[in-house]
Design a protein around this motif. Structure first.
Motif, mmCIF file in Angstrom:
data_model
loop_
_atom_site.group_PDB
_atom_site.id
_atom_site.type_symbol
_atom_site.label_atom_id
_atom_site.label_comp_id
_atom_site.label_asym_id
_atom_site.label_seq_id
_atom_site.Cartn_x
_atom_site.Cartn_y
_atom_site.Cartn_z
ATOM 1 N N LEU A 1 -50.607 72.814 -39.383
ATOM 2 C CA LEU A 1 -51.671 72.291 -38.456
ATOM 3 C C LEU A 1 -51.152 70.890 -38.186
ATOM 4 C CD1 LEU A 1 -54.654 71.995 -37.220
ATOM 5 C CD2 LEU A 1 -55.306 70.912 -39.475
ATOM 6 N N LEU A 2 -50.603 70.073 -39.057
ATOM 7 C CA LEU A 2 -50.064 68.746 -38.444
ATOM 8 C C LEU A 2 -48.419 68.794 -38.381
ATOM 9 C CD1 LEU A 2 -52.110 66.487 -41.206
ATOM 10 C CD2 LEU A 2 -52.249 66.733 -38.799
ATOM 11 N N ASP A 3 -47.844 70.147 -38.418
ATOM 12 C CA ASP A 3 -46.421 70.328 -37.999
ATOM 13 C C ASP A 3 -45.785 69.480 -39.093
ATOM 14 O OD1 ASP A 3 -44.351 71.514 -36.617
ATOM 15 O OD2 ASP A 3 -44.507 69.929 -34.808
ATOM 16 N N MET A 4 -46.223 69.713 -40.213
ATOM 17 C CA MET A 4 -45.242 68.987 -41.524
ATOM 18 C C MET A 4 -44.190 69.683 -41.621
ATOM 19 S SD MET A 4 -48.031 67.148 -43.813
ATOM 20 C CE MET A 4 -49.202 66.240 -43.164
ATOM 21 N N ARG A 5 -42.917 69.118 -41.860
ATOM 22 C CA ARG A 5 -41.634 69.958 -41.943
ATOM 23 C C ARG A 5 -40.976 69.707 -43.389
ATOM 24 N NH1 ARG A 5 -39.584 70.965 -36.150
ATOM 25 N NH2 ARG A 5 -41.620 71.422 -35.311
ATOM 26 N N PRO B 1 -49.613 63.729 -29.499
ATOM 27 C CA PRO B 1 -50.721 63.224 -28.826
ATOM 28 C C PRO B 1 -52.188 63.560 -29.810
ATOM 29 C CG PRO B 1 -49.520 64.301 -27.181
ATOM 30 C CD PRO B 1 -49.144 64.869 -28.446
ATOM 31 N N ASN B 2 -52.368 64.520 -30.304
ATOM 32 C CA ASN B 2 -53.316 64.770 -31.215
ATOM 33 C C ASN B 2 -53.387 63.937 -32.557
ATOM 34 O OD1 ASN B 2 -54.595 66.907 -29.398
ATOM 35 N ND2 ASN B 2 -53.225 68.509 -30.444
ATOM 36 N N HIS B 3 -52.179 63.256 -32.849
ATOM 37 C CA HIS B 3 -52.210 62.401 -33.851
ATOM 38 C C HIS B 3 -52.924 60.806 -33.618
ATOM 39 C CE1 HIS B 3 -48.947 65.292 -35.534
ATOM 40 N NE2 HIS B 3 -50.225 65.746 -35.896
ATOM 41 N N ILE C 1 -53.925 60.509 -40.634
ATOM 42 C CA ILE C 1 -52.770 61.160 -40.572
ATOM 43 C C ILE C 1 -51.537 60.578 -41.541
ATOM 44 C CG2 ILE C 1 -50.968 62.040 -39.044
ATOM 45 C CD1 ILE C 1 -53.601 63.313 -38.306
ATOM 46 N N VAL C 2 -51.259 59.326 -41.155
ATOM 47 C CA VAL C 2 -50.321 58.685 -42.251
ATOM 48 C C VAL C 2 -50.480 58.918 -43.571
ATOM 49 C CG1 VAL C 2 -49.132 56.534 -43.026
ATOM 50 C CG2 VAL C 2 -49.952 56.934 -40.459
ATOM 51 N N VAL C 3 -51.890 58.886 -44.096
ATOM 52 C CA VAL C 3 -52.282 59.092 -45.528
ATOM 53 C C VAL C 3 -51.859 60.763 -45.771
ATOM 54 C CG1 VAL C 3 -54.134 59.219 -47.015
ATOM 55 C CG2 VAL C 3 -53.918 57.130 -45.477
ATOM 56 N N ALA C 4 -52.170 61.394 -45.034
ATOM 57 C CA ALA C 4 -52.052 62.876 -45.329
ATOM 58 C C ALA C 4 -50.736 63.152 -45.401
ATOM 59 C CB ALA C 4 -52.809 63.698 -43.961
ATOM 60 N N LEU C 5 -49.878 62.654 -44.646
ATOM 61 C CA LEU C 5 -48.180 62.985 -44.852
ATOM 62 C C LEU C 5 -47.760 62.570 -45.995
ATOM 63 C CD1 LEU C 5 -45.682 63.806 -43.572
ATOM 64 C CD2 LEU C 5 -45.395 61.365 -42.404
#
Length: 138
Positions: free
Chosen positions: A21-25, A42-44, A55-59
């Protein structure tokens, strides 16, 4: 501006629906540390054109989970029980890199440090997290 080859590799498989969903690799060495790269979409962005803080916290949280994985036994999982994140700068474009390392790999609780940097290496956020190890019910 640096280019991260992980962002352009073909055939990359996301590990989980949340990561997709967040495109985390993920680029983990499996040694109690972790590196997770996420292109900024752009969705972030929030209304001011900067990456939204959640978003930063999720990463950062996801990087910590990845760092914990090598310490878990078969059937165990974790849950975040505390996170403290200091936001130090804004990010707007390119990609973010979340890194984490475990500083206390306890049997029941694990504590780790995390950082999020932009593609130029500028520190965006720094944090500390505590995670509970969940064991399967017998």
């Amino acid at each position: 501006m640096a280019t991260d080859p992980t962002l352009h590799s073909d055939g990359y498989n996301h590990e989980s629906p949340f990561a997709e969903l967040l495109d985390m690799r993920v680029r983990d060495p499996e040694d109690g540390t972790s590196t997770v790269v996420m292109p900024i979409s752009p969705n972030h962005l929030q209304q001011a054109g900067r990456v939204q803080g959640g978003i930063v916290v999720a990463l950062a949280d996801y990087a910590m989970f990845r760092a914990i994985k090598p310490f878990l036994k078969s059937g165990e999982s974790t849950t975040t029980i505390e996170l403290k994140v200091n936001f130090l700068a804004a990010a707007e474009k390119g990609y973010l890199t979340g890194t984490a390392k475990i500083i206390s790999p306890g049997r029941r609780l694990m504590v780790g440090e995390m950082e999020v940097k932009d593609e130029d290496g500028k520190l965006i956020a720094q944090g500390l997290g505590t995670y509970m190890v969940l064991r399967p019910r017998v």
